[in-house]
Design a protein around this motif. Structure first.
Motif, PDB file in Angstrom:
ATOM      1  N   THR A  61      26.770  38.992  37.814  1.00  0.00           N
ATOM      2  CA  THR A  61      26.627  40.593  39.023  1.00  0.00           C
ATOM      3  C   THR A  61      28.769  40.208  38.690  1.00  0.00           C
ATOM      4  OG1 THR A  61      24.415  40.584  39.706  1.00  0.00           O
ATOM      5  CG2 THR A  61      26.608  41.813  40.797  1.00  0.00           C
ATOM      6  N   ALA A  62      27.976  38.865  39.599  1.00  0.00           N
ATOM      7  CA  ALA A  62      29.984  39.097  40.022  1.00  0.00           C
ATOM      8  C   ALA A  62      31.137  38.416  38.691  1.00  0.00           C
ATOM      9  CB  ALA A  62      30.515  37.015  41.135  1.00  0.00           C
ATOM     10  N   LEU A  63      30.473  37.989  37.660  1.00  0.00           N
ATOM     11  CA  LEU A  63      31.259  37.621  35.847  1.00  0.00           C
ATOM     12  C   LEU A  63      32.000  39.087  36.068  1.00  0.00           C
ATOM     13  CD1 LEU A  63      32.458  36.779  34.140  1.00  0.00           C
ATOM     14  CD2 LEU A  63      30.664  36.403  33.368  1.00  0.00           C
ATOM     15  N   PHE A  64      30.853  40.299  35.937  1.00  0.00           N
ATOM     16  CA  PHE A  64      31.098  41.663  34.937  1.00  0.00           C
ATOM     17  C   PHE A  64      31.228  42.829  36.456  1.00  0.00           C
ATOM     18  CE2 PHE A  64      27.056  39.843  32.277  1.00  0.00           C
ATOM     19  CZ  PHE A  64      28.140  40.295  31.455  1.00  0.00           C
ATOM     20  N   THR A  65      31.462  41.993  37.282  1.00  0.00           N
ATOM     21  CA  THR A  65      31.979  43.543  38.496  1.00  0.00           C
ATOM     22  C   THR A  65      33.161  42.601  38.244  1.00  0.00           C
ATOM     23  OG1 THR A  65      29.845  42.872  39.913  1.00  0.00           O
ATOM     24  CG2 THR A  65      32.419  43.653  40.727  1.00  0.00           C
ATOM     25  N   GLY A  66      34.128  41.517  38.189  1.00  0.00           N
ATOM     26  CA  GLY A  66      35.227  41.365  38.391  1.00  0.00           C
ATOM     27  C   GLY A  66      35.728  42.179  36.925  1.00  0.00           C
ATOM     28  N   MET A  67      35.093  41.813  36.164  1.00  0.00           N
ATOM     29  CA  MET A  67      35.895  41.914  34.773  1.00  0.00           C
ATOM     30  C   MET A  67      35.927  43.663  35.043  1.00  0.00           C
ATOM     31  SD  MET A  67      33.326  40.059  31.750  1.00  0.00           S
ATOM     32  CE  MET A  67      33.841  40.120  30.389  1.00  0.00           C
ATOM     33  N   VAL A  68      35.158  43.950  35.296  1.00  0.00           N
ATOM     34  CA  VAL A  68      34.985  46.047  35.739  1.00  0.00           C
ATOM     35  C   VAL A  68      36.310  46.326  36.661  1.00  0.00           C
ATOM     36  CG1 VAL A  68      34.412  47.909  35.667  1.00  0.00           C
ATOM     37  CG2 VAL A  68      33.056  46.670  34.322  1.00  0.00           C
ATOM     38  N   LEU A  69      36.480  45.616  37.385  1.00  0.00           N
ATOM     39  CA  LEU A  69      37.203  46.004  38.577  1.00  0.00           C
ATOM     40  C   LEU A  69      38.687  46.319  37.695  1.00  0.00           C
ATOM     41  CD1 LEU A  69      36.734  46.783  41.482  1.00  0.00           C
ATOM     42  CD2 LEU A  69      37.737  43.695  42.018  1.00  0.00           C
ATOM     43  N   ALA A  70      39.094  44.947  37.414  1.00  0.00           N
ATOM     44  CA  ALA A  70      40.617  44.747  36.434  1.00  0.00           C
ATOM     45  C   ALA A  70      40.866  45.374  35.161  1.00  0.00           C
ATOM     46  CB  ALA A  70      40.311  43.345  35.667  1.00  0.00           C
ATOM     47  N   LEU A  71      39.987  45.601  34.678  1.00  0.00           N
ATOM     48  CA  LEU A  71      40.108  47.145  33.446  1.00  0.00           C
ATOM     49  C   LEU A  71      39.765  47.978  34.402  1.00  0.00           C
ATOM     50  CD1 LEU A  71      37.272  47.060  30.712  1.00  0.00           C
ATOM     51  CD2 LEU A  71      39.417  46.733  30.899  1.00  0.00           C
ATOM     52  N   GLN A  72      39.655  48.326  35.584  1.00  0.00           N
ATOM     53  CA  GLN A  72      39.879  50.000  36.390  1.00  0.00           C
ATOM     54  C   GLN A  72      40.456  50.024  37.046  1.00  0.00           C
ATOM     55  OE1 GLN A  72      37.968  52.540  35.728  1.00  0.00           O
ATOM     56  NE2 GLN A  72      35.171  52.274  35.288  1.00  0.00           N
ATOM     57  N   TYR A  74      43.776  48.287  36.301  1.00  0.00           N
ATOM     58  CA  TYR A  74      44.332  49.025  35.155  1.00  0.00           C
ATOM     59  C   TYR A  74      44.977  49.483  34.701  1.00  0.00           C
ATOM     60  CZ  TYR A  74      47.723  47.973  31.682  1.00  0.00           C
ATOM     61  OH  TYR A  74      48.593  47.949  30.144  1.00  0.00           O
ATOM     62  N   ILE A  75      43.396  50.516  34.558  1.00  0.00           N
ATOM     63  CA  ILE A  75      43.623  52.006  34.177  1.00  0.00           C
ATOM     64  C   ILE A  75      44.509  52.692  35.291  1.00  0.00           C
ATOM     65  CG2 ILE A  75      42.879  54.378  33.429  1.00  0.00           C
ATOM     66  CD1 ILE A  75      40.365  52.180  32.474  1.00  0.00           C
ATOM     67  N   GLY A  76      44.150  52.631  36.609  1.00  0.00           N
ATOM     68  CA  GLY A  76      44.605  53.290  37.733  1.00  0.00           C
ATOM     69  C   GLY A  76      45.884  53.164  38.342  1.00  0.00           C
ATOM     70  N   SER A  77      45.865  51.897  37.986  1.00  0.00           N
ATOM     71  CA  SER A  77      47.313  51.326  38.254  1.00  0.00           C
ATOM     72  C   SER A  77      48.666  51.851  37.616  1.00  0.00           C
ATOM     73  CB  SER A  77      47.157  49.841  39.222  1.00  0.00           C
ATOM     74  OG  SER A  77      47.223  49.180  37.626  1.00  0.00           O
ATOM     75  N   SER A  78      48.571  51.964  36.268  1.00  0.00           N
ATOM     76  CA  SER A  78      49.366  52.719  34.989  1.00  0.00           C
ATOM     77  C   SER A  78      49.677  53.423  35.893  1.00  0.00           C
ATOM     78  CB  SER A  78      48.831  51.847  33.786  1.00  0.00           C
ATOM     79  OG  SER A  78      47.416  53.113  33.739  1.00  0.00           O
ATOM     80  N   ARG A  79      49.140  54.186  35.830  1.00  0.00           N
ATOM     81  CA  ARG A  79      49.192  55.856  36.193  1.00  0.00           C
ATOM     82  C   ARG A  79      50.871  56.025  37.210  1.00  0.00           C
ATOM     83  NH1 ARG A  79      43.025  57.983  37.405  1.00  0.00           N
ATOM     84  NH2 ARG A  79      42.718  57.488  35.645  1.00  0.00           N
ATOM     85  N   PHE A  80      50.872  54.280  38.030  1.00  0.00           N
ATOM     86  CA  PHE A  80      52.284  55.413  38.617  1.00  0.00           C
ATOM     87  C   PHE A  80      52.793  53.422  38.501  1.00  0.00           C
ATOM     88  CE2 PHE A  80      48.479  54.240  41.085  1.00  0.00           C
ATOM     89  CZ  PHE A  80      48.131  53.332  42.235  1.00  0.00           C
ATOM     90  N   ASN A  81      52.658  53.368  37.239  1.00  0.00           N
ATOM     91  CA  ASN A  81      53.593  51.717  36.673  1.00  0.00           C
ATOM     92  C   ASN A  81      53.372  50.686  38.513  1.00  0.00           C
ATOM     93  OD1 ASN A  81      54.646  53.003  34.726  1.00  0.00           O
ATOM     94  ND2 ASN A  81      55.792  53.785  35.949  1.00  0.00           N
ATOM     95  N   ALA A  82      52.031  50.494  38.584  1.00  0.00           N
ATOM     96  CA  ALA A  82      51.748  49.262  39.584  1.00  0.00           C
ATOM     97  C   ALA A  82      50.156  47.960  38.304  1.00  0.00           C
ATOM     98  CB  ALA A  82      50.990  49.690  40.687  1.00  0.00           C
ATOM     99  N   GLU A  83      50.552  48.029  37.476  1.00  0.00           N
ATOM    100  CA  GLU A  83      49.736  47.038  36.818  1.00  0.00           C
ATOM    101  C   GLU A  83      50.155  45.533  37.203  1.00  0.00           C
ATOM    102  OE1 GLU A  83      52.061  49.375  35.484  1.00  0.00           O
ATOM    103  OE2 GLU A  83      51.506  50.193  33.496  1.00  0.00           O
ATOM    104  N   SER A  84      51.277  45.382  37.440  1.00  0.00           N
ATOM    105  CA  SER A  84      51.098  43.477  38.254  1.00  0.00           C
ATOM    106  C   SER A  84      50.168  43.107  39.870  1.00  0.00           C
ATOM    107  CB  SER A  84      52.421  43.520  39.214  1.00  0.00           C
ATOM    108  OG  SER A  84      53.264  44.611  39.650  1.00  0.00           O
ATOM    109  N   ALA A  85      49.789  44.425  40.336  1.00  0.00           N
ATOM    110  CA  ALA A  85      49.245  44.739  41.326  1.00  0.00           C
ATOM    111  C   ALA A  85      47.467  44.345  41.154  1.00  0.00           C
ATOM    112  CB  ALA A  85      49.330  45.767  42.788  1.00  0.00           C
ATOM    113  N   VAL A  86      47.099  44.344  39.572  1.00  0.00           N
ATOM    114  CA  VAL A  86      45.596  44.307  39.416  1.00  0.00           C
ATOM    115  C   VAL A  86      45.205  42.203  39.829  1.00  0.00           C
ATOM    116  CG1 VAL A  86      43.905  43.575  37.559  1.00  0.00           C
ATOM    117  CG2 VAL A  86      45.490  45.578  37.037  1.00  0.00           C
ATOM    118  N   ALA A  87      45.723  41.500  39.478  1.00  0.00           N
ATOM    119  CA  ALA A  87      45.441  40.171  39.681  1.00  0.00           C
ATOM    120  C   ALA A  87      45.470  40.520  41.692  1.00  0.00           C
ATOM    121  CB  ALA A  87      46.575  39.568  40.138  1.00  0.00           C
ATOM    122  N   THR A  88      46.091  40.716  42.111  1.00  0.00           N
ATOM    123  CA  THR A  88      46.609  40.450  44.097  1.00  0.00           C
ATOM    124  C   THR A  88      44.818  42.189  44.454  1.00  0.00           C
ATOM    125  OG1 THR A  88      48.307  40.740  43.753  1.00  0.00           O
ATOM    126  CG2 THR A  88      47.319  41.216  46.126  1.00  0.00           C
TER     127      THR A  88
END
Lengths: 258, 257
Positions: A61-72, A74-88
């Protein structure tokens, strides 16, 4: 007979009755949780059952949740050029919320159901009555070890889930989204505060107590044979899940708004 | 006059609108075996559970050695329960424990005995009910119904209690195994010198186990006497029950027009 006020009244009385019984049950259980003697063997067995055997489901559960979270994110933050915040955001999201809540819900599905079914079967086959006649308090012998084990084990499980979840985000971030290995890890660690992890572990302990309490309560009060045990199992999972979500909100308020 | 080992005086219990026990009076002397007969749903099991404190009676007194035990709690209740052994209708063996651990449970948990010493006693009691030592290593689910009953009997006598309850000891057993269990009950109880209360609707079992018989109907003891008197009780309810007749003063709901 169909008076709406009467229906509301009946529902209210029924709810208050349930809340009262549950409070008494929790009080009785807590009394035996803190007072010796402690059945260390039984606690150990329960910790193994709740913790070790829940690792695969919690880990996946944790593995797939982490993976999906990173993807989502990234998609959201790229709309206002904040991709660098993904890891945090992944690490904060996992440690504060998704790690404890999703682990709690998964363990509730596995452990509360198992406890309710086991205790319910013991109830309808008179094994709990037999315990009492053998001068053994069921709260001391059956409830306390389960409550102690779940409360102690859930933080360990969630800590492992946090690591696996962050690792899931890291895998997607570096392999699919093109993040640099070192800078992803640096962003993960730099902005993470101890309270993010601690609050998640406190939540985990509370969720562990609640899910064991629901399993024990519904199993102990089970009646009417196989159908009663089935109903107890369902009620245990549903009530544990709802209580986990409600408690999550209250603890979050407590930690982050004061 | 000696104090009875167990005395129920005016014990009543209702569930919702249904009166299950309506003022039960019953005495069991020291070393005496009393069997209570009665149809299904007449309150036999509720009566036992009231004595064991598993159900709280609405009113009445339950005296053990002359002391009222209704409402005992905590360690006082555990001490009081240590006087009792109980054979449950469905055996109620703990699935998660081996057979010998089931038999030794009261010794280890109730009396604080070391596992090794308790195991020896458990194996001895298993031998007493005709089961070999290797059965002790099995789990209850690996045993037949008759063997489970024997293990339950061994568990009931393991702590050498002063009072033993038998709840439908022969239910679900074939006639030969039922008779074996009856014989074991009589022998074990005689050895221990315990007072016993058995509830059953198996008349063959009742005649074999009992010193005295009592019949419960609609929450009352309607007849009580020596087992030799049961065939000439002069009570139409008792006559109908012991002969298993559909016609008589006891009517089943399904027979009502």
């Amino acid at each position: 007979m169909n008076n709406p006020l009467a229906l509301v009244g009946r529902a209210t009385l029924s709810f208050l009755g349930l809340a009262g019984r549950l409070t008494l049950f929790a009080g009785m259980s807590l009394q035996h949780v803190v007072r010796p003697p402690f059945y260390f063997g039984l606690i150990g067995r329960q910790m193994l059952s709740i913790g070790y055997f829940s690792l695969p489901v919690v880990g996946m559960t944790a593995l797939f949740t982490g993976m999906v979270l990173a993807l989502q994110i990234y998609i959201g933050s790229s709309r206002f050029n904040a991709e660098s915040a993904v890891a945090t955001i992944v690490v904060i999201g996992i440690t504060r919320e998704l790690g404890p809540v999703l682990s709690g819900l998964m363990v509730a599905g596995r452990v509360s159901a198992a406890m309710a079914a086991e205790l319910g079967t013991m109830r309808v086959t008179e094994q709990i009555d037999a315990l009492t006649t053998l001068s053994t308090n069921p709260f001391k012998y059956l409830m306390a070890p389960r409550l102690i084990a779940a409360t102690l084990t859930m933080p360990i499980l969630v800590f492992i889930a946090d690591i696996i979840g962050v690792m899931g985000g890291y895998l997607v971030g570096t392999a699919k989204l093109g993040f640099n290995y070192g800078s992803y890890l640096k962003s993960t660690v730099d902005y993470l505060e101890p309270m993010d992890v601690i609050s998640g572990l406190v939540k985990a302990a509370v969720f562990g107590f609640l899910l064991a309490l629901m399993g024990c309560y519904h199993g102990y009060h089970s009646k009417g044979g196989a159908q009663g045990v089935g109903a107890a199992t369902t009620n245990a999972v549903v009530s544990a899940s709802v209580l986990i979500l409600a408690a999550n909100y209250l603890i979050t308020e407590l930690f982050f708004t004061s | 006059m000696t104090t009875p080992k167990l005395k129920l005086h005016g014990v009543a219990k209702h569930f919702g609108h249904k009166k299950v026990l309506d003022g039960i009076d019953l005495e069991i002397g020291r070393g005496e075996s009393v069997v209570v007969i009665g149809g299904s749903g007449t309150g036999k099991s509720v009566m036992l559970k009231c004595v064991l404190g598993l159900i709280h009676p609405d009113r009445g007194k339950i005296l053990v050695d002359g002391e009222n035990v209704v409402g005992l709690r905590g360690s006082a209740k555990e001490e009081y329960l240590a006087k009792f052994g109980m054979l449950f209708q469905g055996s109620a063996l703990f699935d998660s424990l081996r057979v010998w651990e089931n038999v030794a449970f009261g010794l280890i948990q109730g009396r604080g005995m070391k596992r090794k010493a308790a195991r020896e006693i458990a194996l001895e009691k298993l031998g007493r009910v005709g089961l070999k030592a290797d059965v002790g290593e099995l789990y209850p689910s690996e045993l037949s119904g008759g063997m489970q009953k024997r293990v339950a009997l061994a568990r009931a006598i393991a702590t050498e209690p002063e009072i033993i309850f038998f709840d439908e000891p022969t239910t679900g057993l074939d006639p030969i195994m039922a008779d074996v269990i009856n014989d074991l009950i009589v022998e074990c109880v005689k050895e221990l010198g315990a007072s016993t209360l058995t509830i059953t609707h198996d008349m063959a079992s009742a005649r074999k186990i009992a010193d005295r018989l009592a019949m419960i109907y609609k929450g009352h003891i309607i007849w009580c006497g020596h087992k030799d008197q049961i065939d000439n009780s002069g009570n139409p309810y008792v006559d109908q029950f012991i002969h298993g007749r559909a016609e008589g003063p006891i009517t089943m709901d399904v027979l009502k027009p």
